[in-house]
Design a protein around this motif. Structure first.
Motif, PDB file in Angstrom:
ATOM      1  N   UNK A  50      39.707  10.488 113.479  1.00  0.00           N
ATOM      2  CA  UNK A  50      39.989  12.084 113.580  1.00  0.00           C
ATOM      3  C   UNK A  50      38.601  12.565 113.413  1.00  0.00           C
ATOM      4  N   UNK A  51      38.676  13.926 114.218  1.00  0.00           N
ATOM      5  CA  UNK A  51      37.214  14.851 114.603  1.00  0.00           C
ATOM      6  C   UNK A  51      37.858  15.989 114.264  1.00  0.00           C
ATOM      7  N   UNK A  52      37.159  16.777 113.415  1.00  0.00           N
ATOM      8  CA  UNK A  52      37.464  18.384 113.217  1.00  0.00           C
ATOM      9  C   UNK A  52      36.339  19.224 113.783  1.00  0.00           C
ATOM     10  N   UNK A  53      36.819  19.764 114.865  1.00  0.00           N
ATOM     11  CA  UNK A  53      35.873  20.800 115.453  1.00  0.00           C
ATOM     12  C   UNK A  53      36.263  22.067 114.835  1.00  0.00           C
ATOM     13  N   UNK A  54      35.096  22.520 114.064  1.00  0.00           N
ATOM     14  CA  UNK A  54      35.197  23.780 112.938  1.00  0.00           C
ATOM     15  C   UNK A  54      34.697  24.949 114.098  1.00  0.00           C
ATOM     16  N   UNK A  55      35.678  25.953 114.055  1.00  0.00           N
ATOM     17  CA  UNK A  55      35.668  27.260 114.818  1.00  0.00           C
ATOM     18  C   UNK A  55      33.975  27.847 114.933  1.00  0.00           C
ATOM     19  N   UNK A  56      33.371  27.618 113.589  1.00  0.00           N
ATOM     20  CA  UNK A  56      31.841  27.815 113.517  1.00  0.00           C
ATOM     21  C   UNK A  56      31.240  27.017 114.150  1.00  0.00           C
ATOM     22  N   UNK A  57      31.585  25.932 114.711  1.00  0.00           N
ATOM     23  CA  UNK A  57      30.686  25.135 115.560  1.00  0.00           C
ATOM     24  C   UNK A  57      30.588  23.712 115.326  1.00  0.00           C
ATOM     25  N   UNK A  58      30.561  23.475 113.813  1.00  0.00           N
ATOM     26  CA  UNK A  58      30.306  22.135 113.166  1.00  0.00           C
ATOM     27  C   UNK A  58      31.295  21.155 113.461  1.00  0.00           C
ATOM     28  N   UNK A  59      31.004  19.927 113.622  1.00  0.00           N
ATOM     29  CA  UNK A  59      31.785  18.900 113.921  1.00  0.00           C
ATOM     30  C   UNK A  59      31.898  17.789 112.629  1.00  0.00           C
ATOM     31  N   UNK A  60      33.195  17.801 112.135  1.00  0.00           N
ATOM     32  CA  UNK A  60      33.381  16.710 111.024  1.00  0.00           C
ATOM     33  C   UNK A  60      33.917  15.485 111.496  1.00  0.00           C
ATOM     34  N   UNK A  61      33.403  14.473 111.137  1.00  0.00           N
ATOM     35  CA  UNK A  61      33.937  12.921 111.339  1.00  0.00           C
ATOM     36  C   UNK A  61      34.279  12.420 110.013  1.00  0.00           C
ATOM     37  N   UNK A  62      34.998  11.181 109.846  1.00  0.00           N
ATOM     38  CA  UNK A  62      35.281  10.476 108.754  1.00  0.00           C
ATOM     39  C   UNK A  62      36.420  10.930 107.846  1.00  0.00           C
ATOM     40  N   UNK A  63      37.545  10.293 107.673  1.00  0.00           N
ATOM     41  CA  UNK A  63      38.650  10.481 106.927  1.00  0.00           C
ATOM     42  C   UNK A  63      37.921  10.929 105.408  1.00  0.00           C
TER      43      UNK A  63
END
Ligand SMILES: N[C@@H](CCC(=O)N[C@@H](CS)C(=O)NCC(=O)O)C(=O)O
Length: 206
Positions: A50-63
């Motif tokens: 998974x990759x979570x692209x946040x509305x604020x701009x940051x990207x989160x990876x890793x379950x």
């Protein structure tokens, strides 16, 4: 709006399930994997979900980071636990175990033997050793679940959402994995949850 990038049936299913469990305002975007022209490469340089692209701009990876982050969007949810509590640390301990021992150390050699040796003649041996590792890693979970309904406490948490995904992958393997009765019981309870069924339907898997 934030976007969660997933691929049908991949480990990203856990994050997709948590989005649905908590009814979070996050868009789900399906991407192809293992293909150079997939849009996931523009999002996550590793090309993984998974990759979570946040509305604020940051990207989160890793379950192991995404699942707690999603649960924290609804403070007080029964899917996670209070900051500083032992239960929260136990849930995080299982997230680490599932990510490191089950996914990376065991399923990866089975599914991606080319990452361990370029010589294809070595791949059957790498896959076989991955299955040995996987069985040992699941036997630890089986013992833990023998007198419990879920991994931590008396309730379903983000750790169980994640475990359910890997337990569902065992169906392809059969053999000794069919003997893991407690793991199968948790997988069946996981599969019966409306959020899991909704996520599986949205991914085209049921
Ligand atoms: N440690 C990562 C692993 C992510 C991962 O390997 N995802 C797989 C799908 S299950 C993937 O995107 N594979 C595509 C590739 O490696 O090219 C996590 O837990 O989020």
């Amino acid at each position: 709006m934030s976007t969660l990038y997933i691929s049908p049936g991949a480990c990203s299913l856990a994050a997709h399930i948590v989005v649905r469990e908590l009814d979070l305002p996050i868009q789900i975007e399906k991407v192809a994997l293992r293909t150079p022209d997939s849009p996931i490469h523009q999002i996550n340089p590793l090309g993984r979900v998974p990759a979570l692209q946040l509305e604020e701009g940051a990207l989160l990876t890793e379950n192991s980071a995404i699942l707690p982050f999603l649960a924290d969007q609804k403070p007080g949810t029964s899917l996670f636990a209070e900051a500083g509590s032992i239960e929260r640390a136990q849930i995080q301990s299982w997230l680490g175990y599932l990510s490191a021992e089950i996914h990376t150390a065991s399923f990866r050699p089975i599914n991606r033997p080319e990452r361990y040796c370029a010589d294809e003649s070595a791949h059957p041996g790498i896959r076989a050793q991955g299955q040995v590792q996987l069985l040992k890693a699941f036997e630890h979970i089986e013992r833990h679940l023998s007198d419990r309904q879920w991994l931590v406490g008396e309730r379903y948490t983000i750790a169980d959402a994640y475990l359910g995904v890997f337990a569902s992958w065992l169906g392809r393997l059969g053999g000794p994995f069919d003997q893991l009765q407690a793991v199968k019981r948790v997988r069946d309870a996981w599969a019966a949850r409306p959020a899991v069924q909704a996520a599986l339907s949205a991914e085209g898997l049921r």
